[in-house]
Design a protein around this motif. Structure first.
Motif, mmCIF file in Angstrom:
data_model
loop_
_atom_site.group_PDB
_atom_site.id
_atom_site.type_symbol
_atom_site.label_atom_id
_atom_site.label_comp_id
_atom_site.label_asym_id
_atom_site.label_seq_id
_atom_site.Cartn_x
_atom_site.Cartn_y
_atom_site.Cartn_z
ATOM 1 N N GLY A 1 37.144 37.859 -6.109
ATOM 2 C CA GLY A 1 35.723 37.748 -6.434
ATOM 3 C C GLY A 1 35.309 38.558 -7.636
ATOM 4 N N LYS A 2 34.318 39.432 -7.449
ATOM 5 C CA LYS A 2 33.767 40.230 -8.547
ATOM 6 C C LYS A 2 34.439 41.601 -8.577
ATOM 7 C CE LYS A 2 29.332 37.853 -8.107
ATOM 8 N NZ LYS A 2 27.894 37.985 -7.785
ATOM 9 N N ASP A 3 34.651 42.091 -9.806
ATOM 10 C CA ASP A 3 35.408 43.332 -9.942
ATOM 11 C C ASP A 3 34.995 44.035 -11.230
ATOM 12 O OD1 ASP A 3 37.486 45.273 -9.481
ATOM 13 O OD2 ASP A 3 38.651 44.248 -11.011
ATOM 14 N N ASP A 4 35.025 45.358 -11.193
ATOM 15 C CA ASP A 4 34.739 46.151 -12.400
ATOM 16 C C ASP A 4 35.612 47.408 -12.377
ATOM 17 O OD1 ASP A 4 33.655 46.876 -14.777
ATOM 18 O OD2 ASP A 4 31.663 47.391 -14.005
ATOM 19 N N ASP A 5 36.910 47.195 -12.229
ATOM 20 C CA ASP A 5 37.880 48.286 -12.136
ATOM 21 C C ASP A 5 38.147 48.855 -13.530
ATOM 22 O OD1 ASP A 5 40.059 49.957 -11.771
ATOM 23 O OD2 ASP A 5 41.152 48.564 -10.484
ATOM 24 N N PRO A 6 37.884 50.139 -13.772
ATOM 25 C CA PRO A 6 38.104 50.726 -15.101
ATOM 26 C C PRO A 6 39.567 50.701 -15.538
ATOM 27 C CG PRO A 6 37.649 52.432 -13.473
ATOM 28 C CD PRO A 6 37.354 51.119 -12.817
ATOM 29 N N ARG A 7 40.494 50.554 -14.589
ATOM 30 C CA ARG A 7 41.913 50.500 -14.947
ATOM 31 C C ARG A 7 42.355 49.086 -15.341
ATOM 32 N NH1 ARG A 7 44.108 53.060 -9.427
ATOM 33 N NH2 ARG A 7 42.905 51.235 -8.766
ATOM 34 N N ASP A 8 41.504 48.105 -15.055
ATOM 35 C CA ASP A 8 41.826 46.711 -15.347
ATOM 36 C C ASP A 8 41.528 46.431 -16.820
ATOM 37 O OD1 ASP A 8 42.036 43.983 -15.576
ATOM 38 O OD2 ASP A 8 40.744 43.511 -13.868
ATOM 39 N N PRO A 9 42.523 46.009 -17.619
ATOM 40 C CA PRO A 9 42.271 45.718 -19.040
ATOM 41 C C PRO A 9 41.263 44.604 -19.251
ATOM 42 C CG PRO A 9 44.439 44.935 -18.367
ATOM 43 C CD PRO A 9 43.922 45.801 -17.253
ATOM 44 N N GLY A 10 41.035 43.775 -18.215
ATOM 45 C CA GLY A 10 40.046 42.715 -18.335
ATOM 46 C C GLY A 10 38.617 43.217 -18.235
ATOM 47 N N THR B 1 41.264 40.590 -3.023
ATOM 48 C CA THR B 1 39.963 41.122 -3.405
ATOM 49 C C THR B 1 39.830 41.144 -4.923
ATOM 50 O OG1 THR B 1 40.892 43.355 -3.262
ATOM 51 C CG2 THR B 1 39.739 42.512 -1.340
ATOM 52 N N THR B 2 40.886 41.493 -5.622
ATOM 53 C CA THR B 2 40.887 41.495 -7.084
ATOM 54 C C THR B 2 42.279 41.135 -7.570
ATOM 55 O OG1 THR B 2 41.489 43.841 -7.207
ATOM 56 C CG2 THR B 2 39.141 43.323 -7.234
ATOM 57 N N SER B 3 42.342 40.632 -8.792
ATOM 58 C CA SER B 3 43.635 40.374 -9.426
ATOM 59 C C SER B 3 43.521 40.764 -10.889
ATOM 60 C CB SER B 3 44.026 38.898 -9.298
ATOM 61 O OG SER B 3 45.325 38.682 -9.811
ATOM 62 N N PRO B 4 43.804 42.019 -11.213
ATOM 63 C CA PRO B 4 43.632 42.513 -12.578
ATOM 64 C C PRO B 4 44.467 41.730 -13.585
ATOM 65 C CG PRO B 4 43.993 44.303 -11.026
ATOM 66 C CD PRO B 4 44.304 43.034 -10.306
ATOM 67 N N LYS B 5 44.004 41.713 -14.828
ATOM 68 C CA LYS B 5 44.729 41.031 -15.882
ATOM 69 C C LYS B 5 46.024 41.780 -16.186
ATOM 70 C CE LYS B 5 41.551 38.056 -15.999
ATOM 71 N NZ LYS B 5 41.781 36.788 -15.293
ATOM 72 N N ALA B 6 47.072 41.011 -16.434
ATOM 73 C CA ALA B 6 48.383 41.591 -16.745
ATOM 74 C C ALA B 6 48.695 41.267 -18.193
ATOM 75 C CB ALA B 6 49.447 41.009 -15.819
ATOM 76 N N MET B 7 48.408 42.200 -19.103
ATOM 77 C CA MET B 7 48.487 41.934 -20.527
ATOM 78 C C MET B 7 49.613 42.720 -21.201
ATOM 79 S SD MET B 7 46.069 39.809 -20.537
ATOM 80 C CE MET B 7 46.042 39.458 -22.287
ATOM 81 N N LEU B 8 50.216 42.095 -22.196
ATOM 82 C CA LEU B 8 51.303 42.727 -22.938
ATOM 83 C C LEU B 8 50.842 44.019 -23.611
ATOM 84 C CD1 LEU B 8 54.245 42.490 -23.909
ATOM 85 C CD2 LEU B 8 53.402 41.183 -25.872
ATOM 86 N N SER B 9 49.566 44.091 -23.937
ATOM 87 C CA SER B 9 49.032 45.293 -24.592
ATOM 88 C C SER B 9 49.147 46.535 -23.710
ATOM 89 C CB SER B 9 47.560 45.070 -24.975
ATOM 90 O OG SER B 9 46.792 44.717 -23.836
#
Length: 315
Positions: free
Chosen positions: A18-27, A202-210
């Motif tokens: 759903g909705k997420d605002d995790d500071p560790r998530d690059p998204g 609950t969340t699925s953070p972005k997995a980025m090469l950066s």
């Protein structure tokens, strides 16, 4: 397999949460897998004012997923099962990364039958689509793509926070994609697709090469510096004591110990360099930092006739 968009989106949303605002998530701030930056881009293209992504409507969400991800990764032109596998990778790690995983997976399978490599350029064009549809063993391509995807995720700095969820997502997408490719799941029936995920995430953070971990260097790092400093200190002390050799047994014994320490420090440095070089090659392969494809390999990747994500950009 354009009819597969609806059931594929159902599964993507199960994993995106759903909705997420995790500071560790690059998204950053995200709603149902759509990041704020993408939503702002979409609203601007529509001539609409920017607003919080948490206010996104279901229709907007579906249009973004189709326009910026399903269409960009040419999922409708890929074999059933592989379309969902690539689409999910595109949403989570960007279209450029998903394209590289697909192209390298195709090359893995093609090499087994003695076929030449297609270009790994991070854009799914006609050459990539043709290669995908010419493969008899779609199952093997899905497996190779999933293995490469997991290898990159495991080399991200954020793996320690999100590794468990990412690992589960890749495994479930692989399992379901292969079931579709074999025909044991009758797409486009949404109910058949959502049986694989165990429960909504609950969340699925972005997995980025950066967010990749830095490659180890044989010349840098705490261990290398410590080994080099110890070796230098031992060498300097040994040289200073050599003139006193033979004066006293204690000095002779100390000199022998220092010589041994110097040898051990040198061997440790060599071992570190060998490990660092080997590990750097493994990580470079997992992170798609290897040399580009041969000049002879051509993909004929024309730009799509619709808004596209920037290379490597996620939802």
């Amino acid at each position: 397999m354009n009819d597969n968009f609806a059931p594929a989106l159902v599964c993507v949303l199960v994993h995106e949460g759903g909705k997420d605002d995790d500071p560790r998530d690059p998204g950053g701030r995200t709603a149902y897998g759509i990041i704020q930056r993408r939503y702002t881009q979409y609203r601007k293209a529509k001539g609409l004012p920017a607003r919080d992504v948490w206010l996104i409507t279901p229709d907007e969400r579906e249009e973004i997923y189709r326009t910026y991800y399903w269409d960009v990764c040419r999922a409708a032109d890929l074999p059933a099962g592989l379309d969902y596998c690539v689409f999910d990778a595109c949403v989570n790690s960007g279209d450029g990364q998903a394209a590289k995983w697909l192209q390298r997976a195709l090359n893995d399978v093609r090499a087994k039958s003695g076929q030449g490599a297609i270009a790994v350029d991070g854009r799914i064009g006609d050459g990539t689509v043709q290669a995908a549809n010419a493969i008899d063993d779609v199952d093997a391509v899905i497996a190779a793509l999933s293995d490469r995807r997991l290898a990159m995720l495991q080399n991200l700095k954020t793996w320690k926070y999100y590794g468990k969820g990412w690992g589960r997502r890749v495994a479930e997408v692989k399992k379901l994609s292969q079931a579709i490719a074999r025909g044991s799941v009758a797409a486009p029936t949404p109910a058949g697709w959502v049986t694989a995920p165990q429960a909504p995430m609950t969340t699925s953070p972005k997995a980025m090469l950066s967010d990749a971990k830095p490659l180890p260097s044989p010349d840098k790092g705490t261990i290398a510096a410590a080994v080099g400093g110890a070796s230098s200190a031992v060498s300097t002390t040994t040289t200073a004591l050599q003139s006193a050799q033979g004066i006293h047994p204690t000095i002779d014994a100390a000199l022998h110990v220092l010589i041994i320490l110097g040898i051990l420090a040198t061997l440790a440095g060599a071992a570190w360099a060998a490990w660092a070089n080997r590990r750097a090659k493994q990580m470079a392969d997992a992170l798609d930092l290897t040399a580009p494809a041969p000049a002879a390999a051509v993909n004929d990747n024309a730009e799509p006739d619709h808004p596209a994500a920037a290379p490597g950009e996620a939802a």
